[in-house]
Design a protein around this motif. Structure first.
Motif, PDB file in Angstrom:
ATOM      1  N   TYR A  68       0.838  -1.206   0.000  1.00 50.23           N
ATOM      2  CA  TYR A  68       0.000   0.000   0.000  1.00 50.23           C
ATOM      3  C   TYR A  68       0.875   1.260   0.000  1.00 50.23           C
ATOM      4  CZ  TYR A  68      -3.594   3.355   1.426  1.00 50.23           C
ATOM      5  OH  TYR A  68      -4.446   4.421   1.481  1.00 50.23           O
ATOM      6  N   GLY A  69       0.576   2.165  -0.927  1.00 45.13           N
ATOM      7  CA  GLY A  69       1.258   3.446  -0.960  1.00 45.13           C
ATOM      8  C   GLY A  69       2.591   3.471  -1.680  1.00 45.13           C
ATOM      9  N   ASP A  70       3.061   2.327  -2.175  1.00 39.96           N
ATOM     10  CA  ASP A  70       4.349   2.298  -2.876  1.00 39.96           C
ATOM     11  C   ASP A  70       4.312   3.172  -4.131  1.00 39.96           C
ATOM     12  OD1 ASP A  70       5.622   0.639  -1.105  1.00 39.96           O
ATOM     13  OD2 ASP A  70       5.257  -1.194  -2.252  1.00 39.96           O
ATOM     14  N   LYS A  71       5.379   3.908  -4.355  1.00 31.94           N
ATOM     15  CA  LYS A  71       5.506   4.740  -5.551  1.00 31.94           C
ATOM     16  C   LYS A  71       6.241   3.954  -6.627  1.00 31.94           C
ATOM     17  CE  LYS A  71       5.544   9.087  -2.970  1.00 31.94           C
ATOM     18  NZ  LYS A  71       6.320  10.298  -2.617  1.00 31.94           N
ATOM     19  N   VAL A  72       5.668   3.985  -7.824  1.00 31.53           N
ATOM     20  CA  VAL A  72       6.193   3.178  -8.922  1.00 31.53           C
ATOM     21  C   VAL A  72       6.342   4.049 -10.163  1.00 31.53           C
ATOM     22  CG1 VAL A  72       5.856   1.134 -10.357  1.00 31.53           C
ATOM     23  CG2 VAL A  72       5.037   1.135  -7.982  1.00 31.53           C
ATOM     24  N   ILE A  73       7.522   4.110 -10.714  1.00 31.60           N
ATOM     25  CA  ILE A  73       7.757   4.840 -11.961  1.00 31.60           C
ATOM     26  C   ILE A  73       7.318   3.981 -13.132  1.00 31.60           C
ATOM     27  CG2 ILE A  73       9.577   5.636 -13.524  1.00 31.60           C
ATOM     28  CD1 ILE A  73      11.077   6.673 -11.110  1.00 31.60           C
ATOM     29  N   ASN A 101      12.074   6.664 -29.431  1.00 30.40           N
ATOM     30  CA  ASN A 101      11.836   5.269 -29.829  1.00 30.40           C
ATOM     31  C   ASN A 101      10.635   4.632 -29.135  1.00 30.40           C
ATOM     32  OD1 ASN A 101      12.747   4.761 -27.237  1.00 30.40           O
ATOM     33  ND2 ASN A 101      14.700   3.856 -27.867  1.00 30.40           N
ATOM     34  N   GLY A 102       9.932   5.393 -28.318  1.00 28.12           N
ATOM     35  CA  GLY A 102       8.724   4.889 -27.663  1.00 28.12           C
ATOM     36  C   GLY A 102       8.942   4.319 -26.280  1.00 28.12           C
ATOM     37  N   LEU A 103      10.205   4.046 -25.896  1.00 27.30           N
ATOM     38  CA  LEU A 103      10.508   3.516 -24.571  1.00 27.30           C
ATOM     39  C   LEU A 103      10.599   4.652 -23.557  1.00 27.30           C
ATOM     40  CD1 LEU A 103      13.325   0.886 -25.274  1.00 27.30           C
ATOM     41  CD2 LEU A 103      10.851   0.565 -25.336  1.00 27.30           C
ATOM     42  N   ILE A 104      10.309   4.344 -22.302  1.00 28.27           N
ATOM     43  CA  ILE A 104      10.480   5.319 -21.236  1.00 28.27           C
ATOM     44  C   ILE A 104      11.926   5.818 -21.227  1.00 28.27           C
ATOM     45  CG2 ILE A 104      11.086   3.654 -19.436  1.00 28.27           C
ATOM     46  CD1 ILE A 104       9.297   5.262 -17.503  1.00 28.27           C
ATOM     47  N   TYR A 122       8.219   0.046 -13.499  1.00 28.16           N
ATOM     48  CA  TYR A 122       7.421  -0.788 -14.398  1.00 28.16           C
ATOM     49  C   TYR A 122       7.709  -0.309 -15.819  1.00 28.16           C
ATOM     50  CZ  TYR A 122       4.563  -3.162 -10.851  1.00 28.16           C
ATOM     51  OH  TYR A 122       4.131  -3.961  -9.813  1.00 28.16           O
ATOM     52  N   LEU A 123       8.537  -1.070 -16.528  1.00 29.61           N
ATOM     53  CA  LEU A 123       9.063  -0.655 -17.824  1.00 29.61           C
ATOM     54  C   LEU A 123       8.433  -1.495 -18.933  1.00 29.61           C
ATOM     55  CD1 LEU A 123      12.823  -0.428 -16.789  1.00 29.61           C
ATOM     56  CD2 LEU A 123      11.045   1.323 -16.588  1.00 29.61           C
ATOM     57  N   VAL A 124       8.055  -0.848 -20.019  1.00 32.50           N
ATOM     58  CA  VAL A 124       7.357  -1.509 -21.121  1.00 32.50           C
ATOM     59  C   VAL A 124       8.268  -1.576 -22.339  1.00 32.50           C
ATOM     60  CG1 VAL A 124       5.367  -1.389 -22.673  1.00 32.50           C
ATOM     61  CG2 VAL A 124       5.122  -0.710 -20.272  1.00 32.50           C
ATOM     62  N   LEU A 148      10.046  -4.428 -12.939  1.00 34.48           N
ATOM     63  CA  LEU A 148       9.105  -5.264 -13.686  1.00 34.48           C
ATOM     64  C   LEU A 148       9.215  -4.892 -15.156  1.00 34.48           C
ATOM     65  CD1 LEU A 148       5.471  -6.283 -13.024  1.00 34.48           C
ATOM     66  CD2 LEU A 148       6.004  -5.081 -15.140  1.00 34.48           C
ATOM     67  N   LEU A 149       9.428  -5.872 -16.007  1.00 30.78           N
ATOM     68  CA  LEU A 149       9.396  -5.662 -17.448  1.00 30.78           C
ATOM     69  C   LEU A 149       8.065  -6.160 -17.981  1.00 30.78           C
ATOM     70  CD1 LEU A 149      12.968  -6.758 -18.657  1.00 30.78           C
ATOM     71  CD2 LEU A 149      12.052  -4.438 -18.485  1.00 30.78           C
TER      72      LEU A 149
END
Length: 360
Positions: A68-73, A101-104, A122-124, A148-149
């Protein structure tokens, strides 16, 4: 119609599904473990847990990574499921702009990491383009963050704590609907298995009928029928990926008037082939999409910035061009061309010809 993506199904797939339909197990049977084992070998992770969708994969991953409350980029350039999974755990997504290129933008990510405590990234792997693993390892070790990928677009591994996958029909392989979570962490793996099946455990010391719910879980199981499709598809994934790269290279060599999102990259899985064109506004872009539809070419755009969605605005998130200049430019200019293994050269030439004419 020529769609932007679709499944590739052959008689071998159909035979495998029929074989399972005739077996004693339609679900919770041997095909599940077999599919997980083969995925583990192919993706290069010790453990794989298959689930009933890519969204379920993200949810379970968030369940074992976040509190709960964790910050995630994370990125605004993804389908809603990526950041929604953070909200499911009552976490707080922090959106960072993308690169061309569309990536973060990992440089902007590091700037934000320096400002305060962040639990996870959290990287896409947008369009199928992988990240620089050395950079990921540096961020992970330097800032003590979980990674996380979201590999819904990429059929491979990467430097991470958890990777998630989607087996929707437009992806590299399909199980109708379906997904998977991969990890090298045995503790995370055991938690994922528990939460996939209602939080229930059974052991040899219980009565034959007995089971115990030890935590709050979900019914995210993938059926044996779906897994038999996945096992059959997995045998052909190298051929599928090879064909996608051939199509991408052909686009690079023959397209004019539009700019590919990035130079041809043999490491990309090319789930999408994205190009850019300097449209005046979104109305002009929509007119072009409709013009191509009249030619029976179904273009696609990926993605509407997540933090521009009404729900996110209601929750206090905001999207503006000043804070997210690259995402705003991507939204205006980018679109995806048809790419899937059964796309013929004639169809691809037809797409190229009409794109050129439509953008004169």
């Amino acid at each position: 119609m020529i769609p932007y993506g679709k499944q590739t199904i052959d008689n071998d797939d159909i035979k495998e599904v029929i074989k399972t339909l005739k077996s004693p197990y339609l679900t919770t049977g041997p095909k599940v473990g077999e599919f997980e084992e083969k995925l583990s070998e192919k993706l290069g992770f010790r453990y794989v847990v298959v689930v009933n969708s890519g969204t379920s994969a993200l949810h379970l991953a968030s369940r074992v990574l976040l509190n709960y409350g964790d910050k995630v980029i994370t990125t605004p350039n993804s389908f809603l499921a990526t950041s929604n999974s953070i909200l499911y755990q009552r976490g707080k997504p922090i959106f960072i702009d993308i690169e061309k290129n569309g990536l973060i933008d990992l440089n902007l990510v590091e700037e934000r990491l320096k400002k305060g405590v962040i639990k996870a990234l959290y990287l896409v792997t947008f369009s199928g383009l992988p990240f620089d693993n050395e950079k990921l390892q540096y961020l992970k070790n330097r800032y003590k963050v979980k990674i996380l990928l979201d590999n819904a677009h990429y059929f491979g591994g990467g430097e991470c704590d958890i990777a998630t996958y989607s087996f929707h029909p437009v992806k590299h392989i399909t199980t109708f609907e379906g997904g998977a979570i991969a990890t090298n962490d045995k503790k995370l793996y055991k938690k994922l298995l528990l939460f996939r099946n209602h939080g229930i455990v059974k052991d040899k010391n219980m009565y034959p009928w007995e089971y115990k719910m030890v935590d709050l879980g979900y019914n995210y199981r993938l059926s044996d029928v779906a897994c038999s499709m996945g096992i059959s598809q997995l045998k052909k994934v190298d051929k599928f990926l090879k064909r996608r790269k051939e199509i991408a290279l052909y686009y690079h060599q023959n397209l004019k008037n539009v700019t590919p999102l990035y130079p041809y990259n043999k490491n990309s899985s090319y789930h999408l082939f994205v190009v850019r064109y300097p449209f005046v506004d979104l109305t002009q872009k929509a007119e072009f999409f409709n013009k191509m539809r009249e030619k029976e070419i179904l273009l696609q755009y990926n993605y509407i910035p997540i933090n521009s969605q009404p729900y996110y605005r209601k929750k206090g998130y905001n999207f503006n061009k000043t804070q997210f200049p690259q995402m705003a430019k991507h939204y205006l200019e980018a679109f995806s061309l048809p790419i899937y293994p059964s796309l013929s050269e004639d169809e691809q030439n037809y797409v190229i010809e009409n794109i050129q004419k439509g953008l004169r």
